[in-house]
Structure formats: structure tokens, C-alpha cells
Motif scaffolding. Structure first.
Motif, PDB file in Angstrom:
ATOM      1  N   THR A  91     -14.472   3.243 -11.710  1.00 48.27           N
ATOM      2  CA  THR A  91     -15.770   2.978 -12.319  1.00 48.27           C
ATOM      3  C   THR A  91     -16.153   4.036 -13.353  1.00 48.27           C
ATOM      4  OG1 THR A  91     -16.829   4.167 -10.478  1.00 48.27           O
ATOM      5  CG2 THR A  91     -16.631   1.774 -10.279  1.00 48.27           C
ATOM      6  N   ARG A  92     -15.339   5.075 -13.488  1.00 49.66           N
ATOM      7  CA  ARG A  92     -15.690   6.170 -14.400  1.00 49.66           C
ATOM      8  C   ARG A  92     -15.648   5.737 -15.853  1.00 49.66           C
ATOM      9  NH1 ARG A  92     -11.632   9.036 -10.887  1.00 49.66           N
ATOM     10  NH2 ARG A  92     -12.823   9.911  -9.158  1.00 49.66           N
ATOM     11  N   SER A  93     -14.628   4.952 -16.221  1.00 45.47           N
ATOM     12  CA  SER A  93     -14.512   4.431 -17.577  1.00 45.47           C
ATOM     13  C   SER A  93     -13.466   3.325 -17.587  1.00 45.47           C
ATOM     14  CB  SER A  93     -14.116   5.533 -18.568  1.00 45.47           C
ATOM     15  OG  SER A  93     -12.744   5.849 -18.449  1.00 45.47           O
ATOM     16  N   GLU A  94     -13.390   2.587 -18.701  1.00 42.15           N
ATOM     17  CA  GLU A  94     -12.427   1.498 -18.795  1.00 42.15           C
ATOM     18  C   GLU A  94     -10.996   1.986 -18.906  1.00 42.15           C
ATOM     19  OE1 GLU A  94     -13.441  -1.146 -21.918  1.00 42.15           O
ATOM     20  OE2 GLU A  94     -15.301  -1.851 -20.961  1.00 42.15           O
ATOM     21  N   THR A  95     -10.825   3.263 -19.205  1.00 38.36           N
ATOM     22  CA  THR A  95      -9.476   3.808 -19.368  1.00 38.36           C
ATOM     23  C   THR A  95      -9.107   4.799 -18.269  1.00 38.36           C
ATOM     24  OG1 THR A  95     -10.334   5.538 -20.841  1.00 38.36           O
ATOM     25  CG2 THR A  95      -9.520   3.504 -21.864  1.00 38.36           C
ATOM     26  N   ASP A  96      -9.924   4.874 -17.212  1.00 34.51           N
ATOM     27  CA  ASP A  96      -9.651   5.821 -16.125  1.00 34.51           C
ATOM     28  C   ASP A  96      -9.000   5.085 -14.960  1.00 34.51           C
ATOM     29  OD1 ASP A  96      -9.973   8.571 -15.046  1.00 34.51           O
ATOM     30  OD2 ASP A  96     -11.116   7.523 -13.508  1.00 34.51           O
ATOM     31  N   TYR A  97      -7.833   5.545 -14.562  1.00 31.79           N
ATOM     32  CA  TYR A  97      -7.080   4.912 -13.479  1.00 31.79           C
ATOM     33  C   TYR A  97      -6.702   5.944 -12.423  1.00 31.79           C
ATOM     34  CZ  TYR A  97      -6.552   0.863 -16.550  1.00 31.79           C
ATOM     35  OH  TYR A  97      -6.798  -0.217 -17.346  1.00 31.79           O
ATOM     36  N   ILE A  98      -6.498   5.446 -11.208  1.00 29.88           N
ATOM     37  CA  ILE A  98      -6.036   6.298 -10.109  1.00 29.88           C
ATOM     38  C   ILE A  98      -4.798   5.665  -9.480  1.00 29.88           C
ATOM     39  CG2 ILE A  98      -8.184   7.486  -9.551  1.00 29.88           C
ATOM     40  CD1 ILE A  98      -7.061   4.485  -7.498  1.00 29.88           C
ATOM     41  N   LYS A  99      -4.006   6.491  -8.805  1.00 28.92           N
ATOM     42  CA  LYS A  99      -2.872   6.005  -8.029  1.00 28.92           C
ATOM     43  C   LYS A  99      -3.252   6.096  -6.551  1.00 28.92           C
ATOM     44  CE  LYS A  99      -0.485   8.968 -10.427  1.00 28.92           C
ATOM     45  NZ  LYS A  99       0.551   9.866 -10.967  1.00 28.92           N
ATOM     46  N   VAL A 100      -3.255   4.964  -5.893  1.00 31.09           N
ATOM     47  CA  VAL A 100      -3.724   4.917  -4.511  1.00 31.09           C
ATOM     48  C   VAL A 100      -2.882   5.820  -3.609  1.00 31.09           C
ATOM     49  CG1 VAL A 100      -3.987   3.431  -2.473  1.00 31.09           C
ATOM     50  CG2 VAL A 100      -4.783   2.648  -4.716  1.00 31.09           C
ATOM     51  N   CYS A 101      -1.574   5.891  -3.845  1.00 30.79           N
ATOM     52  CA  CYS A 101      -0.699   6.642  -2.938  1.00 30.79           C
ATOM     53  C   CYS A 101      -0.926   8.147  -3.007  1.00 30.79           C
ATOM     54  CB  CYS A 101       0.766   6.326  -3.219  1.00 30.79           C
ATOM     55  SG  CYS A 101       1.379   6.930  -4.801  1.00 30.79           S
ATOM     56  N   SER A 102      -1.082   8.699  -4.212  1.00 31.11           N
ATOM     57  CA  SER A 102      -1.175  10.154  -4.353  1.00 31.11           C
ATOM     58  C   SER A 102      -2.601  10.651  -4.557  1.00 31.11           C
ATOM     59  CB  SER A 102      -0.288  10.639  -5.507  1.00 31.11           C
ATOM     60  OG  SER A 102      -0.638   9.992  -6.720  1.00 31.11           O
ATOM     61  N   ASP A 103      -3.436   9.882  -5.251  1.00 31.15           N
ATOM     62  CA  ASP A 103      -4.846  10.267  -5.420  1.00 31.15           C
ATOM     63  C   ASP A 103      -5.664   9.866  -4.200  1.00 31.15           C
ATOM     64  OD1 ASP A 103      -4.400  11.225  -8.053  1.00 31.15           O
ATOM     65  OD2 ASP A 103      -4.543   9.181  -8.833  1.00 31.15           O
ATOM     66  N   GLY A 104      -5.226   8.863  -3.487  1.00 26.00           N
ATOM     67  CA  GLY A 104      -5.876   8.353  -2.281  1.00 26.00           C
ATOM     68  C   GLY A 104      -4.946   8.532  -1.095  1.00 26.00           C
ATOM     69  N   PRO A 105      -4.919   7.598  -0.156  1.00 21.14           N
ATOM     70  CA  PRO A 105      -5.543   6.273  -0.237  1.00 21.14           C
ATOM     71  C   PRO A 105      -7.047   6.245   0.001  1.00 21.14           C
ATOM     72  CG  PRO A 105      -4.472   6.526   1.888  1.00 21.14           C
ATOM     73  CD  PRO A 105      -4.137   7.756   1.082  1.00 21.14           C
ATOM     74  N   VAL A 106      -7.639   7.414   0.357  1.00 22.84           N
ATOM     75  CA  VAL A 106      -9.068   7.464   0.640  1.00 22.84           C
ATOM     76  C   VAL A 106      -9.822   7.927  -0.596  1.00 22.84           C
ATOM     77  CG1 VAL A 106     -10.860   8.522   2.052  1.00 22.84           C
ATOM     78  CG2 VAL A 106      -8.669   7.895   3.092  1.00 22.84           C
ATOM     79  N   PHE A 107     -10.876   7.176  -0.947  1.00 25.98           N
ATOM     80  CA  PHE A 107     -11.747   7.518  -2.072  1.00 25.98           C
ATOM     81  C   PHE A 107     -13.210   7.376  -1.652  1.00 25.98           C
ATOM     82  CE2 PHE A 107      -7.827   5.820  -3.841  1.00 25.98           C
ATOM     83  CZ  PHE A 107      -7.508   6.756  -4.805  1.00 25.98           C
ATOM     84  N   PRO A 108     -14.099   8.130  -2.290  1.00 26.92           N
ATOM     85  CA  PRO A 108     -15.528   7.904  -2.035  1.00 26.92           C
ATOM     86  C   PRO A 108     -15.918   6.489  -2.440  1.00 26.92           C
ATOM     87  CG  PRO A 108     -15.185   9.985  -3.194  1.00 26.92           C
ATOM     88  CD  PRO A 108     -13.866   9.261  -3.211  1.00 26.92           C
ATOM     89  N   ALA A 109     -16.892   5.937  -1.767  1.00 25.81           N
ATOM     90  CA  ALA A 109     -17.370   4.597  -2.093  1.00 25.81           C
ATOM     91  C   ALA A 109     -17.852   4.559  -3.540  1.00 25.81           C
ATOM     92  CB  ALA A 109     -18.511   4.199  -1.153  1.00 25.81           C
ATOM     93  N   GLY A 110     -17.566   3.448  -4.206  1.00 28.02           N
ATOM     94  CA  GLY A 110     -18.037   3.266  -5.567  1.00 28.02           C
ATOM     95  C   GLY A 110     -17.119   3.775  -6.649  1.00 28.02           C
ATOM     96  N   VAL A 111     -15.945   4.286  -6.290  1.00 29.79           N
ATOM     97  CA  VAL A 111     -15.024   4.846  -7.285  1.00 29.79           C
ATOM     98  C   VAL A 111     -14.007   3.815  -7.762  1.00 29.79           C
ATOM     99  CG1 VAL A 111     -13.162   6.513  -7.646  1.00 29.79           C
ATOM    100  CG2 VAL A 111     -15.294   7.231  -6.537  1.00 29.79           C
ATOM    101  N   VAL A 112     -13.407   3.068  -6.844  1.00 32.02           N
ATOM    102  CA  VAL A 112     -12.298   2.182  -7.176  1.00 32.02           C
ATOM    103  C   VAL A 112     -12.798   0.786  -7.527  1.00 32.02           C
ATOM    104  CG1 VAL A 112     -10.185   1.084  -6.309  1.00 32.02           C
ATOM    105  CG2 VAL A 112     -10.707   3.456  -5.708  1.00 32.02           C
ATOM    106  N   ILE A 113     -12.280   0.235  -8.618  1.00 29.28           N
ATOM    107  CA  ILE A 113     -12.504  -1.163  -8.954  1.00 29.28           C
ATOM    108  C   ILE A 113     -11.302  -1.946  -8.433  1.00 29.28           C
ATOM    109  CG2 ILE A 113     -12.770  -2.876 -10.789  1.00 29.28           C
ATOM    110  CD1 ILE A 113     -14.029  -0.735 -12.499  1.00 29.28           C
ATOM    111  N   SER A 114     -11.525  -2.759  -7.413  1.00 32.62           N
ATOM    112  CA  SER A 114     -10.412  -3.450  -6.759  1.00 32.62           C
ATOM    113  C   SER A 114     -10.177  -4.821  -7.366  1.00 32.62           C
ATOM    114  CB  SER A 114     -10.694  -3.566  -5.273  1.00 32.62           C
ATOM    115  OG  SER A 114     -11.982  -4.077  -5.046  1.00 32.62           O
TER     116      SER A 114
END
Length: 255
Positions: free
Chosen positions: A232-255
Motif C-alpha cells: 500500500t506504500r506506492s504503486e511501485t513498492d513490492y515485498i517478497k513474502v518469503c524473506s520480507d515476511g511472511p508476517v506483515f503489519p495489517a494494511g501493508v500487503v495488497i493481496s
């Protein structure tokens, strides 16, 4: 520190329909600290299936140098894994990813899990209880045949079960239970199917929450980009679930 180890299988039992509890032992366990981390398991000694399988950690026992996984046998890889016995070893890579932050729970926490997303919440409940946090467990399953660890969770706190077909506990989904519970908790932790995570976030927009995402993975260490999600940070911001997560604060990941 991530390690790869041939671990000894201590036990493997079917605890619900097609749900297996697998305990292995080895020095790798001493690197495990965070509930919600996972391991990458090689299910066969051959090159087929080629890819490892990501499996969450359900319980850590450092004194015995063992940990327990719970998984569903539904494809070729997990079917092969379910055939292993105490005579076998298991090639394990881990611990991987970032888990649930136990220090942010407050005095009372809701632990909300669905299906095979339930296992990592057990180690989380153990660690939160050890810190004096009151835990309430809201767990959803397809049917009574798929329910597992109900008694273990009840030993740690108030526990509510939902089944889609109504064969055990409340009929419906975890959200049907949440609608009837008081809003008197500090933090929620959730793991399960993406629609469930979205529903939980919608139910508690003002609460602090942490979500563990289930995503298809290739390498498990952030090299292959198979598990990338937009944020949700920007249209060009991505995360990798395996290494950045798999746990994230609520409201961060667009699924």
C-alpha cells in the motif's frame, strides 16, 4: 542464522483428515526463536519433485533440539512427505522469514487462524502465555474431520472453533465468531487464506494487527521473486513474502 541440515524424524502421525504432525530433531532448532517463521523441506531424495515445500513451525522445543510441523497432504510433494517414518531423515532449510512480534501483544491478544494457517499460532500462543499475555484463539476449519489441536489451544486460553459445514463449533467462518466477541483486546495475530485475512483486517481497522501470508514460493530465501506482492506504500513498492515476511503489519500487503 539460516542452516541446512539432515534432521532425524522423531515422529509423524495423522492428527486429522490428511493433516500430519511431523517432529524432527537437530541442531538447526537452536536457531529458531520467532513464532511464525517457516522451513523449506526437501520432500524426496530424488530431483522430483524439484522444489522444496514451505511448512510453518508449530512448536519449538530447544531442550529436546526438536521442532514440530503441521501440514496438509494434498499434492505429490506433501503426499511423499507423509510417507516418511522414524527411520528416515529430512533435509530442512531454515528458519526462514520474519515471524510474529510477541513484544507488541499488549495484555490481551486475539489469535485468528484458518485451516493450515492454524499451526504457527500454537507456538505464538505458547510464547505469549509465557510472557503473561492473555490469548483468545479463534480457529476455522472446513469440517469436524479437519479440526486439530483444539485441546492444546484450550489449555492456553479461551478457544472458539468454526467449521464451514457446522459439524463442529460455530457454523460458518471465523468472522461469524468475531462478530460475537468483545472488542477488549490490544492486538490481533492472524494466519490463513487471503480472503480470511482481508475479512479480519476489515473487522478491526483501528486495532494493531499482524498477518501471516500464504504464498507460493520457489526458493524461500528471496532470490526467485516467485512470491512478490504489491504494498500500500506506492504503486511501485513490492515485498517478497518469503524473506520480507511472511508476517506483515495489517494494511501493508495488497493481496
Amino acid at each position: 542464522m539460516i542452516k541446512q541440515e539432515k534432521m532425524a524424524i522423531v515422529s509423524q502421525i495423522e492428527i486429522a483428515k490428511n493433516i500430519f504432525e511431523l517432529t524432527v530433531a537437530g541442531s538447526l532448532v537452536q536457531e529458531m526463536n520467532e513464532p511464525g517463521q517457516f522451513v523449506h523441506v526437501r520432500v524426496a531424495d530424488s530431483f522430483e519433485p524439484l522444489l522444496r515445500r514451505p511448512i510453518s513451525v508449530a512448536k519449538i522445543d530447544k531442550e529436546a533440539s526438536s521442532f514440530t510441523m503441521i501440514y496438509r497432504s494434498e499434492g505429490r510433494g506433501t503426499s511423499l512427505l507423509s510417507q516418511k517414518t522414524e527411520r528416515d531423515t529430512l533435509d530442512v532449510l531454515g528458519p526462514l522469514g520474519h515471524g510474529f512480534p510477541v513484544d507488541e501483544a499488549g495484555k490481551k491478544a486475539y489469535l485468528i487462524g484458518g485451516g493450515i494457517g492454524v499451526p504457527p499460532l500454537y507456538e505464538l500462543a505458547l510464547q505469549l502465555n509465557a510472557k503473561g499475555v492473555e490469548t483468545v484463539h479463534i480457529l476455522g476449519f472446513e469440517s469436524s474431520e479437519a479440526v486439530f489441536y483444539e485441546d492444546k489451544f484450550r489449555a492456553l486460553g479461551d478457544t472458539h472453533i468454526a467449521t464451514v459445514d457446522g459439524s463442529h463449533g460455530t457454523e460458518g467462518f471465523v468472522t461469524h465468531i468475531l462478530n460475537g466477541l468483545p472488542n477488549d483486546f490490544d492486538t490481533y495475530y492472524s494466519c490463513g487464506p487471503t480472503p480470511m485475512l482481508e475479512a479480519v483486517q476489515w473487522a478491526y481497522p483501528e486495532k494493531k494487527g499482524f498477518l501471516s501470508y500464504e504464498q507460493r514460493m520457489g526458493c524461500g530465501i528471496g532470490a526467485c521473486f516467485a512470491c512478490v506482492c504489491r504494498t500500500t506504500r506506492s504503486e511501485t513498492d513490492y515485498i517478497k513474502v518469503c524473506s520480507d515476511g511472511p508476517v506483515f503489519p495489517a494494511g501493508v500487503v495488497i493481496s
